[in-house]
Design a protein around this motif. Structure first.
Motif, PDB file in Angstrom:
ATOM      1  N   ALA A 113      36.307  33.022  60.446  1.00 17.36           N
ATOM      2  CA  ALA A 113      35.959  34.088  59.508  1.00 17.36           C
ATOM      3  C   ALA A 113      36.815  33.983  58.250  1.00 17.36           C
ATOM      4  CB  ALA A 113      36.145  35.452  60.171  1.00 17.36           C
ATOM      5  N   TYR A 114      38.103  33.777  58.434  1.00 19.39           N
ATOM      6  CA  TYR A 114      39.003  33.669  57.281  1.00 19.39           C
ATOM      7  C   TYR A 114      38.621  32.498  56.383  1.00 19.39           C
ATOM      8  CZ  TYR A 114      43.202  32.727  54.562  1.00 19.39           C
ATOM      9  OH  TYR A 114      44.065  32.476  53.531  1.00 19.39           O
ATOM     10  N   MET A 115      38.226  31.376  56.991  1.00 15.28           N
ATOM     11  CA  MET A 115      37.858  30.195  56.215  1.00 15.28           C
ATOM     12  C   MET A 115      36.422  30.261  55.699  1.00 15.28           C
ATOM     13  SD  MET A 115      40.615  28.443  56.103  1.00 15.28           S
ATOM     14  CE  MET A 115      40.003  26.911  55.410  1.00 15.28           C
ATOM     15  N   LEU A 116      35.703  31.344  56.024  1.00 15.38           N
ATOM     16  CA  LEU A 116      34.295  31.493  55.625  1.00 15.38           C
ATOM     17  C   LEU A 116      33.490  30.270  56.051  1.00 15.38           C
ATOM     18  CD1 LEU A 116      34.689  32.958  51.995  1.00 15.38           C
ATOM     19  CD2 LEU A 116      34.614  34.181  54.172  1.00 15.38           C
ATOM     20  N   GLN A 148      35.702  42.410  59.145  1.00 12.66           N
ATOM     21  CA  GLN A 148      36.512  43.027  58.090  1.00 12.66           C
ATOM     22  C   GLN A 148      37.268  41.967  57.284  1.00 12.66           C
ATOM     23  OE1 GLN A 148      38.288  45.802  61.129  1.00 12.66           O
ATOM     24  NE2 GLN A 148      38.272  47.217  59.393  1.00 12.66           N
ATOM     25  N   ILE A 149      37.705  40.909  57.960  1.00 12.14           N
ATOM     26  CA  ILE A 149      38.372  39.809  57.255  1.00 12.14           C
ATOM     27  C   ILE A 149      37.436  39.214  56.213  1.00 12.14           C
ATOM     28  CG2 ILE A 149      39.273  37.457  57.520  1.00 12.14           C
ATOM     29  CD1 ILE A 149      40.322  38.287  60.281  1.00 12.14           C
ATOM     30  N   VAL A 150      36.202  38.961  56.626  1.00 11.84           N
ATOM     31  CA  VAL A 150      35.228  38.354  55.715  1.00 11.84           C
ATOM     32  C   VAL A 150      34.932  39.278  54.539  1.00 11.84           C
ATOM     33  CG1 VAL A 150      32.878  37.471  55.509  1.00 11.84           C
ATOM     34  CG2 VAL A 150      34.189  37.022  57.582  1.00 11.84           C
ATOM     35  N   CYS A 151      34.738  40.560  54.822  1.00 10.26           N
ATOM     36  CA  CYS A 151      34.397  41.493  53.748  1.00 10.26           C
ATOM     37  C   CYS A 151      35.573  41.716  52.795  1.00 10.26           C
ATOM     38  CB  CYS A 151      33.918  42.815  54.336  1.00 10.26           C
ATOM     39  SG  CYS A 151      32.281  42.690  55.102  1.00 10.26           S
ATOM     40  N   ALA A 152      36.791  41.678  53.323  1.00 11.23           N
ATOM     41  CA  ALA A 152      37.956  41.759  52.443  1.00 11.23           C
ATOM     42  C   ALA A 152      38.003  40.545  51.523  1.00 11.23           C
ATOM     43  CB  ALA A 152      39.236  41.854  53.275  1.00 11.23           C
ATOM     44  N   TRP A 153      37.681  39.391  52.076  1.00 13.35           N
ATOM     45  CA  TRP A 153      37.568  38.175  51.276  1.00 13.35           C
ATOM     46  C   TRP A 153      36.554  38.382  50.156  1.00 13.35           C
ATOM     47  CZ3 TRP A 153      39.584  34.267  49.361  1.00 13.35           C
ATOM     48  CH2 TRP A 153      40.321  33.323  50.066  1.00 13.35           C
ATOM     49  N   GLY A 154      35.375  38.875  50.551  1.00 14.05           N
ATOM     50  CA  GLY A 154      34.322  39.079  49.562  1.00 14.05           C
ATOM     51  C   GLY A 154      34.742  40.021  48.456  1.00 14.05           C
ATOM     52  N   ARG A 155      35.470  41.074  48.827  1.00 16.38           N
ATOM     53  CA  ARG A 155      35.934  42.025  47.821  1.00 16.38           C
ATOM     54  C   ARG A 155      36.901  41.356  46.839  1.00 16.38           C
ATOM     55  NH1 ARG A 155      35.887  47.644  46.984  1.00 16.38           N
ATOM     56  NH2 ARG A 155      33.933  47.431  48.140  1.00 16.38           N
ATOM     57  N   LEU A 156      37.823  40.546  47.357  1.00 15.07           N
ATOM     58  CA  LEU A 156      38.753  39.832  46.479  1.00 15.07           C
ATOM     59  C   LEU A 156      38.015  38.864  45.557  1.00 15.07           C
ATOM     60  CD1 LEU A 156      41.866  38.951  48.679  1.00 15.07           C
ATOM     61  CD2 LEU A 156      41.749  40.541  46.768  1.00 15.07           C
ATOM     62  N   GLY A 170      34.997  31.038  37.812  1.00 17.21           N
ATOM     63  CA  GLY A 170      33.946  32.019  38.051  1.00 17.21           C
ATOM     64  C   GLY A 170      32.834  31.529  38.958  1.00 17.21           C
ATOM     65  N   PRO A 171      32.165  30.409  38.640  1.00 17.93           N
ATOM     66  CA  PRO A 171      31.083  29.917  39.505  1.00 17.93           C
ATOM     67  C   PRO A 171      31.538  29.628  40.928  1.00 17.93           C
ATOM     68  CG  PRO A 171      31.005  28.847  37.361  1.00 17.93           C
ATOM     69  CD  PRO A 171      32.288  29.619  37.410  1.00 17.93           C
ATOM     70  N   ARG A 172      32.748  29.091  41.092  1.00 18.00           N
ATOM     71  CA  ARG A 172      33.254  28.800  42.433  1.00 18.00           C
ATOM     72  C   ARG A 172      33.449  30.088  43.226  1.00 18.00           C
ATOM     73  NH1 ARG A 172      37.198  25.988  41.030  1.00 18.00           N
ATOM     74  NH2 ARG A 172      38.936  27.436  41.220  1.00 18.00           N
ATOM     75  N   GLN A 173      33.976  31.110  42.564  1.00 17.56           N
ATOM     76  CA  GLN A 173      34.174  32.380  43.250  1.00 17.56           C
ATOM     77  C   GLN A 173      32.839  33.036  43.592  1.00 17.56           C
ATOM     78  OE1 GLN A 173      36.763  34.010  40.279  1.00 17.56           O
ATOM     79  NE2 GLN A 173      38.613  33.600  41.461  1.00 17.56           N
ATOM     80  N   ARG A 174      31.843  32.849  42.740  1.00 14.31           N
ATOM     81  CA  ARG A 174      30.517  33.392  43.044  1.00 14.31           C
ATOM     82  C   ARG A 174      29.934  32.707  44.278  1.00 14.31           C
ATOM     83  NH1 ARG A 174      25.762  31.429  42.075  1.00 14.31           N
ATOM     84  NH2 ARG A 174      26.542  29.921  40.552  1.00 14.31           N
ATOM     85  N   LEU A 175      30.063  31.376  44.357  1.00 13.31           N
ATOM     86  CA  LEU A 175      29.550  30.644  45.515  1.00 13.31           C
ATOM     87  C   LEU A 175      30.290  31.035  46.793  1.00 13.31           C
ATOM     88  CD1 LEU A 175      29.053  27.082  43.978  1.00 13.31           C
ATOM     89  CD2 LEU A 175      27.264  28.674  44.696  1.00 13.31           C
ATOM     90  N   ASN A 176      31.596  31.204  46.696  1.00 11.62           N
ATOM     91  CA  ASN A 176      32.364  31.614  47.872  1.00 11.62           C
ATOM     92  C   ASN A 176      31.999  33.030  48.308  1.00 11.62           C
ATOM     93  OD1 ASN A 176      33.787  29.243  48.292  1.00 11.62           O
ATOM     94  ND2 ASN A 176      35.403  29.795  46.858  1.00 11.62           N
ATOM     95  N   ARG A 177      31.659  33.874  47.344  1.00  8.32           N
ATOM     96  CA  ARG A 177      31.229  35.230  47.690  1.00  8.32           C
ATOM     97  C   ARG A 177      29.893  35.177  48.429  1.00  8.32           C
ATOM     98  NH1 ARG A 177      30.515  39.291  42.824  1.00  8.32           N
ATOM     99  NH2 ARG A 177      28.696  37.970  42.554  1.00  8.32           N
ATOM    100  N   TRP A 277      40.727  30.313  47.574  1.00 10.86           N
ATOM    101  CA  TRP A 277      41.481  31.273  46.773  1.00 10.86           C
ATOM    102  C   TRP A 277      41.375  30.991  45.284  1.00 10.86           C
ATOM    103  CZ3 TRP A 277      43.682  35.735  48.237  1.00 10.86           C
ATOM    104  CH2 TRP A 277      43.837  35.948  49.601  1.00 10.86           C
ATOM    105  N   GLY A 278      41.031  29.739  44.944  1.00 12.71           N
ATOM    106  CA  GLY A 278      40.944  29.390  43.526  1.00 12.71           C
ATOM    107  C   GLY A 278      39.837  30.087  42.819  1.00 12.71           C
TER     108      GLY A 278
END
Length: 278
Positions: A113-116, A148-156, A170-177, A277-278
């Motif tokens: 979950a943490y590593m998505l 909750q771990i995953v959703c906290a990730w998504g919020r960050l 930005g694009p990388r964070q969108r894909l990770n979300r 995290w990037g």
């Protein structure tokens, strides 16, 4: 040493009785784990080791080692080790070790979950892990379920995306979300069919709002899930039942703090964690 010579040596070691599943005290890994990481395209050569896997007191640790190898390998090399992981998870007797804690007090499903990491998460859920086991952040006295771990990730990632929408991050964070939403949806489906579901009433629309995925909110409403906007559900740590839109206003402070505890642990490869995290 060349890959061909390394593969030949590994095969000879196994053929002549070397124990591929005992951890070397100096390296902190087994011969089999090393082979998976350093010879990722030699699955056929590793079948002998697979046949000798032992379901013993070290088996849980070996499972964690294989999962860590999944995280460490580049995507083009993951297919073989995913097949290996699937094979071992299906072996009789495996289920009693699926929720074994690693040195950091984490279960495998918490790490996935943490590593998505959707592939390994699906395999673990199918194998019978318990996704109701919380990660305990001892320093802040916070318990966090994998969802909750995953959703906290998504919020960050949502916060990061808003700040970096015009940058390369930005694009990388969108894909990770988007990855976070897929993993969260998989965990939600797991919870839904269980009588001890702590997320009773929570829908995918709740998850999309929680993660801040406006595009997914739009897709869900367009797909006919608009009525879910009026559905209330239970979220651990929130005393009242919440509508999907209510989760936008929640700070999830405890979850974010606990996620920070996880960040300092040795989970996955440095490159993979940095990419997230990037």
């Amino acid at each position: 040493m060349s890959l061909e010579r390394s593969t030949e040596m590994f095969s000879l070691l196994v053929e002549f009785g070397a124990d591929a599943w005992t951890k070397d005290p100096e390296r902190g890994s087994t011969l089999y784990q090393d082979a998976l990481v350093y010879m990722p395209k030699t699955f056929d050569m590793l079948e002998a080791a697979l046949e000798t896997v032992r379901i013993d007191e070290n088996f849980g640790e070996n499972l964690h080692g294989l999962l860590n190898a999944v995280f460490a390998l580049q995507p083009e090399h993951r297919l073989d080790i995913i097949d290996t992981f699937r094979y071992i998870l299906c072996k009789p007797g495996t289920i009693k070790y699926l929720d074994t804690l690693d040195k950091n007090g984490l279960t495998m499903v918490q790490k996935a979950a943490y590593m998505l990491h959707l592939e390994s998460l699906k395999l673990l859920l199918d194998a019978g892990v318990d996704a109701n086991v919380p990660y305990v952040c001892a320093t802040d006295n916070v318990n966090l379920l994998p969802l909750q771990i995953v959703c906290a990730w998504g919020r960050l990632l949502w916060w990061g995306y808003k700040e970096n929408v015009e940058s390369q991050a930005g694009p990388r964070q969108r894909l990770n979300r988007e990855r976070a939403f897929k993993v969260a949806a998989e965990l939600l489906e797991w919870h839904r069919v269980r009588p001890d579901n702590p997320f009773k009433g929570i829908t995918r629309l709740h998850l999309a709002h929680c993660i801040g995925d406006d595009a997914e909110v739009g897709r869900l409403i367009a797909a006919g899930f608009g009525e879910d906007q009026n559905v209330k559900g239970c979220w651990p740590g929130i005393e009242r039942e919440v509508l999907p839109a209510d989760l936008i206003e929640e700070s999830f402070e405890n979850e974010i703090v606990a996620l920070g505890c996880l960040r300092v642990l040795d989970i996955g490869s440095t490159a993979e964690t940095t990419r997230l995290w990037g």
